[in-house]
Design an enzyme around this catalytic site. Structure first.
Site, PDB file in Angstrom:
ATOM      1  N   CYS A 135       0.812  -1.225   0.000  1.00 12.27           N
ATOM      2  CA  CYS A 135       0.000   0.000   0.000  1.00 12.27           C
ATOM      3  C   CYS A 135       0.844   1.273   0.000  1.00 12.27           C
ATOM      4  O   CYS A 135       0.585   2.203  -0.776  1.00 12.27           O
ATOM      5  CB  CYS A 135      -0.926   0.009   1.217  1.00 12.27           C
ATOM      6  SG  CYS A 135      -0.122  -0.461   2.757  1.00 12.27           S
ATOM      7  N   GLY A 148      -3.895  -0.807   7.924  1.00  9.19           N
ATOM      8  CA  GLY A 148      -2.918  -1.586   7.173  1.00  9.19           C
ATOM      9  C   GLY A 148      -2.523  -2.856   7.902  1.00  9.19           C
ATOM     10  O   GLY A 148      -2.011  -3.801   7.294  1.00  9.19           O
ATOM     11  N   HIS A 151      -2.867   6.425   4.564  1.00 14.81           N
ATOM     12  CA  HIS A 151      -1.434   6.587   4.800  1.00 14.81           C
ATOM     13  C   HIS A 151      -0.996   7.956   4.282  1.00 14.81           C
ATOM     14  O   HIS A 151      -1.349   8.349   3.169  1.00 14.81           O
ATOM     15  CB  HIS A 151      -0.631   5.536   4.025  1.00 14.81           C
ATOM     16  CG  HIS A 151      -0.745   4.143   4.566  1.00 14.81           C
ATOM     17  ND1 HIS A 151      -1.368   3.830   5.753  1.00 14.81           N
ATOM     18  CD2 HIS A 151      -0.274   2.965   4.063  1.00 14.81           C
ATOM     19  CE1 HIS A 151      -1.281   2.514   5.948  1.00 14.81           C
ATOM     20  NE2 HIS A 151      -0.634   1.975   4.946  1.00 14.81           N
TER      21      HIS A 151
END
Lengths: 344, 344
Positions: free
Chosen positions: A132, A163, A252
């Protein structure tokens, strides 16, 4: 009457955080599906999940589950992919694997559609979805690479707990409640579920994502370093990463320094990024607008802002890159690849 | 009977987060005090604060408050320092100013005791305490600078809300509670109290600390850039900063990339840092030990870990630097300077 080809699609890890997002995207994007097979571990089998007004019962994933499957999307962990993807390939399926199992395998293309979609053609049954934190970074770097070349990338990440799976989300929320109530905080999962030492994530920043390697970097950091080179198809890019978990649920954020191979005009960079596929520039200092994890959550875009010159190096550039790690960082990237395969 | 000289000390901003820490440290360190004057705005005057078992009434700070004061510690904002520090100097006091008011004034030394304590001798009545995020970074960089030289520093920060004052702490806790309860989150102060646009800090990362400057950097970032050069006494160091507020109450973390002027052995760097004054190395991968904001909170040390080689540049080094922004980043650094003055 349409003569569009319809596909038998399997989602492995259907009850996980990424699996859920994949199923939602297949429905939302009206993916040309004949039959949708939802697969999971024995533990989660039997659950029903709604898809296009039908209740589909989740089945245990076994080597035989892939008979007749055209496209299989894996997001149930590296061990499951290693065990089952070869069987899916044997049964004739194309696998899009969201785990670390095959990413660095030289026979497996590692694909971010905005960067290297044509690599899909070279697959031998498996196409790997990158990590990711890598996906969102390379999506933003690609237009810069094409125009200027890139010699160095230095990234520090601000990564969401999602995550690490839905149990890590539960842990953040539980610990936060404990801390707010003045009670002792009990770390249970983070930073790494399978390792003995746990640290508080509520109101903290943990500079460890995944296990440490011999060279002092974590596996997450090495993924960013190796995958960036493979996706960009350029081993000469010098990449350094520091990966940090912070108390954010989804999204993120990344502080990225890029050293280009030539001088540049800042306006040209902003224009390039604003025209790049999948990238949305949010960069308005007068109105204090820049990408934020809370605003990126649930969206497919990679958001880029804080675009500014390095003050000491005329080839240096700083960026703030934010994206929903479960969307572009996982499910959406995988579904984009599936759409490309379906369209062929 | 001791003939140690005793000092009349004033703390300006006595009711603020940093002021409280300063008073606590003066007591804990048994600072040689004859009379302690606690000063604040008119609004907070009248409060009493315990010091060495005495209740001291906080008085409104005025130009006349500094008569007979030997050492004045300011932490009530830049405007208060600008207005009152010159009066304190006129009255013969030495001012240790924790605000941005005089830091870049060429006649004012900017001091981190572990780095450049001798600069105190050059003062003209005022000694500036650097910005919190700068202090912890230069304390860790100084031993490396002395041995190898430094050509470039790239820092991305993970800063606690306490750096924005106690109202920002209240805001983080309130917003976190609102978010946990599934209610709308109402941003009120952060990122910058005096600017119109507010962003959620709970479960988010805000890449703005202080106002934007013409060059696209925030004032906080420019402080780190300019102050680092001034404290190290070397304008040739190329410093770049990205300053980010995260949902942490106390303790700033920093991901720092340093390019040294020569090659190095990693073990030498670890040894240098572990012997450096004020620095504590926490760097044990096998036991998942590295600096954490929650563990640095309340302690005076600068903690350094994740010490590792850059993989592409033999002169490149990565560090994770954590310290309590109200302690070494403010109160403790100021009291260290006061102790040096008192000892002279």
């Amino acid at each position: 009457m349409s003569n569009q080809k319809l596909f038998n699609v399997a989602v492995v890890g259907a009850t996980g955080a990424v699996g859920e997002q994949i199923i939602g995207l297949l429905e939302k994007r009206n993916f040309p599906i004949n039959q949708l097979k939802l697969l999971s571990s024995a533990r989660s089998a039997g659950t029903t999940i709604k898809f296009r007004d039908q209740d589909i019962t989740v089945e245990e994933a076994t080597p035989e589950s892939f008979k007749g499957v055209d496209i299989a999307l894996f997001s149930a962990g590296g061990d499951v992919s290693k065990a089952l993807a070869p069987h899916a390939v044997e049964h004739g399926a194309v696998c899009i694997d969201n785990t670390n199992a095959f990413r660095m395998d030289p026979n497996t293309p590692l694909v971010v559609p905005e960067v290297n979609i044509s690599k899909v053609e070279e697959h031998n049954g498996i196409i790997a979805n990158p990590n990711c934190s890598t996906i969102q970074m390379v999506a933003a770097l690609k237009p810069l690479y094409d125009k200027y070349g890139i010699s160095k990338v230095l990234v520090s990440t601000y990564q969401a707990v999602s995550g690490a799976g839905s149990r890590a989300i539960d842990e953040l929320l539980r610990q936060t409640k404990e801390a707010l109530e003045g009670n002792p905080v009990n770390p249970d999962i983070l930073p790494v579920g399978s390792l003995p030492v746990k640290h508080q994530i509520a109101f903290n920043a943990i500079p460890q994502i995944d296990k440490f390697q011999e060279n002092g970097y974590t596996l997450e950091e090495m993924k960013m370093i190796r995958e960036t080179k493979k996706i960009m198809g350029d081993e000469s890019i010098d990449v350094t990463a520091t990966c940090v978990r912070i108390p954010v649920v989804h999204g993120h954020s990344e502080s990225v320094y890029v050293e280009l191979k030539s001088d540049y005009e800042l306006e040209d960079v902003k224009k390039l990024l604003s025209e790049a596929p999948g990238v949305t520039v949010v960069d308005d200092m007068d109105n204090q607008q820049y990408p934020l994890a809370t605003e990126a959550a649930g969206k497919p875009d990679v958001f880029v802002g804080r675009i500014r010159r390095d003050l000491g190096n005329t080839k240096g550039l700083n960026l703030w890159i934010v994206s929903d790690n479960l969307m572009k960082g996982a499910a959406w990237n995988a579904v984009q690849i599936a759409e490309y395969i379906a369209a062929k």
